[in-house]
Scaffold this motif. Structure first.
Motif, short mmCIF file in Angstrom:
data_model
loop_
_atom_site.label_atom_id
_atom_site.label_comp_id
_atom_site.label_asym_id
_atom_site.label_seq_id
_atom_site.Cartn_x
_atom_site.Cartn_y
_atom_site.Cartn_z
N GLU A 31 -0.69 59.53 -6.41
CA GLU A 31 -1.30 59.19 -7.70
C GLU A 31 -0.82 60.15 -8.79
O GLU A 31 -0.50 59.72 -9.91
CB GLU A 31 -2.83 59.25 -7.58
CG GLU A 31 -3.44 58.15 -6.73
CD GLU A 31 -3.29 58.42 -5.23
OE1 GLU A 31 -3.54 57.49 -4.45
OE2 GLU A 31 -2.90 59.55 -4.87
N LEU A 32 -0.77 61.43 -8.47
CA LEU A 32 -0.32 62.41 -9.46
C LEU A 32 1.16 62.22 -9.77
O LEU A 32 1.59 62.39 -10.93
CB LEU A 32 -0.58 63.82 -8.95
CG LEU A 32 -0.24 64.96 -9.91
CD1 LEU A 32 -0.98 64.80 -11.23
CD2 LEU A 32 -0.56 66.32 -9.27
N MET A 33 1.95 61.88 -8.77
CA MET A 33 3.37 61.61 -9.00
C MET A 33 3.56 60.48 -9.99
O MET A 33 4.40 60.56 -10.90
CB MET A 33 4.06 61.26 -7.67
CG MET A 33 4.20 62.43 -6.71
SD MET A 33 4.70 61.91 -5.04
CE MET A 33 6.24 61.08 -5.37
N MET A 34 2.77 59.42 -9.86
CA MET A 34 2.88 58.27 -10.76
C MET A 34 2.47 58.64 -12.19
O MET A 34 3.10 58.20 -13.17
CB MET A 34 2.01 57.13 -10.24
CG MET A 34 2.41 56.60 -8.87
SD MET A 34 4.08 55.91 -8.84
CE MET A 34 3.90 54.52 -9.94
N VAL A 35 1.42 59.46 -12.31
CA VAL A 35 0.96 59.87 -13.64
C VAL A 35 2.03 60.70 -14.34
O VAL A 35 2.35 60.48 -15.52
CB VAL A 35 -0.36 60.68 -13.53
CG1 VAL A 35 -0.72 61.32 -14.87
CG2 VAL A 35 -1.49 59.78 -13.05
N ILE A 36 2.60 61.67 -13.63
CA ILE A 36 3.62 62.53 -14.22
C ILE A 36 4.87 61.72 -14.55
O ILE A 36 5.54 61.97 -15.56
CB ILE A 36 3.96 63.69 -13.27
CG1 ILE A 36 2.72 64.58 -13.09
CG2 ILE A 36 5.14 64.50 -13.79
CD1 ILE A 36 2.94 65.73 -12.14
N ALA A 37 5.19 60.73 -13.73
CA ALA A 37 6.36 59.89 -13.99
C ALA A 37 6.22 59.15 -15.32
O ALA A 37 7.18 59.07 -16.11
CB ALA A 37 6.56 58.90 -12.85
N GLN A 38 5.04 58.63 -15.59
CA GLN A 38 4.82 57.94 -16.86
C GLN A 38 4.85 58.92 -18.04
O GLN A 38 5.33 58.58 -19.13
CB GLN A 38 3.49 57.20 -16.82
CG GLN A 38 3.48 56.02 -15.86
CD GLN A 38 4.59 55.02 -16.15
OE1 GLN A 38 4.80 54.61 -17.30
NE2 GLN A 38 5.32 54.63 -15.11
N GLU A 39 4.35 60.12 -17.82
CA GLU A 39 4.42 61.14 -18.88
C GLU A 39 5.88 61.52 -19.16
O GLU A 39 6.26 61.72 -20.32
CB GLU A 39 3.63 62.38 -18.46
CG GLU A 39 2.12 62.15 -18.42
CD GLU A 39 1.38 63.40 -17.96
OE1 GLU A 39 2.05 64.37 -17.55
OE2 GLU A 39 0.13 63.40 -18.00
N ASN A 40 6.68 61.61 -18.10
CA ASN A 40 8.09 61.91 -18.28
C ASN A 40 8.80 60.83 -19.08
O ASN A 40 9.64 61.12 -19.94
CB ASN A 40 8.78 62.07 -16.92
CG ASN A 40 8.45 63.38 -16.25
OD1 ASN A 40 7.97 64.32 -16.89
ND2 ASN A 40 8.69 63.47 -14.95
N LEU A 41 8.49 59.57 -18.81
CA LEU A 41 9.09 58.47 -19.54
C LEU A 41 8.72 58.53 -21.01
O LEU A 41 9.57 58.36 -21.89
CB LEU A 41 8.67 57.13 -18.93
CG LEU A 41 9.20 55.88 -19.64
CD1 LEU A 41 10.72 55.86 -19.65
CD2 LEU A 41 8.65 54.61 -18.98
N GLY A 42 7.45 58.79 -21.28
CA GLY A 42 7.02 58.89 -22.68
C GLY A 42 7.70 60.04 -23.40
O GLY A 42 8.11 59.91 -24.56
N ALA A 43 7.83 61.18 -22.72
CA ALA A 43 8.49 62.34 -23.33
C ALA A 43 9.97 62.06 -23.58
O ALA A 43 10.53 62.49 -24.60
CB ALA A 43 8.33 63.56 -22.43
#
Length: 229
Positions: free
Chosen positions: A102-114
């Motif tokens: 779950e945390l991996m998925m959250v950080i992945a979306q944050e990376n895409l936004g950044a």
């Protein structure tokens, strides 16, 4: 010193976990350095294919990790992907990660936004630049020996003219061009494939005359300052 390049899709959860472990190692080990590259999902496969063809590697998933043997951008040794990097970290540095899916998925979306935000900022900066455009035909003529350095020195357009965009056009005798002669301040260059031979140069004036200047027919291209399209 261990220098690694970690590249992956901006929205890849496995890249996110690899990045976490790599950041931890870099923070805690003085001789461990990383360089991170992210790409949009729609361009990732083409980018990965180009990298693998250039280095003669075989890799199909995100992320891809390789070790740089010398300086950044030099020859690299492929390590592998997510699993290979975690095994390397555990074997050599005794470091593991317990990050949940779950945390991996959250950080992945944050990376895409950044990543998207960074691209937008770069595009916005480009629109703020309005360079003076200079076109030179027959750029391989002897007169260009002295002309091009003078144009970039501030003697012609003034010392306050900060940005000059130059387009050089010439037709060499053969299409097999040797290496490019670049001034010490040059950051990057790109040779277009269109004919007649052309080179877009982005120059920050003034700049001193460089001993590396040669004729366009000898060097294949001329440049000064940092270049772009």
């Amino acid at each position: 010193m261990a220098k690694f390049v970690i590249a992956g899709r901006a929205d890849c959860p496995y890249y996110a976990k690899t990045e976490l472990v790599a950041d931890y190692l870099q923070k805690n080990l003085p001789d461990f350095r990383i360089h991170k590259i992210t790409q949009r999902p729609e361009v990732w496969e083409d980018w990965l294919k180009d990298v693998c063809e250039k280095n003669k590697w075989s890799h199909k998933n995100s992320p891809i990790i390789w070790r740089e043997l010398l300086d950044h951008g030099g020859k690299g040794l492929l390590l592998g992907g997510y699993n290979e990097f975690l095994e390397h970290a555990q074997l050599y540095y005794d470091v593991t990660s317990s990050m949940t899916t779950e945390l991996m998925m959250v950080i992945a979306q944050e990376n895409l936004g950044a990543h998207i935000e960074k691209e937008q900022e770069e595009e916005a900066l480009k629109t703020c630049i309005n360079p003076l455009q200079v076109w030179i035909t027959s750029a391989s003529a002897p007169a260009c020996y002295n002309l091009i350095p003078i144009l970039t020195s501030g003697e012609v357009f003034g010392i306050r003219r900060k940005n000059i965009s130059k387009a050089l056009w010439w037709r060499p005798k053969t299409w097999h061009l040797p290496s490019c002669a670049v001034s010490p301040s040059a950051r990057r260059w790109r040779r277009p494939s269109a004919r007649p031979t052309s080179l877009w140069c982005w120059t920050t004036a003034p700049t001193r005359r460089c001993s590396l200047w040669r004729t366009a027919s000898e060097a294949g291209c001329l440049s000064a300052g940092s270049m772009g399209t």
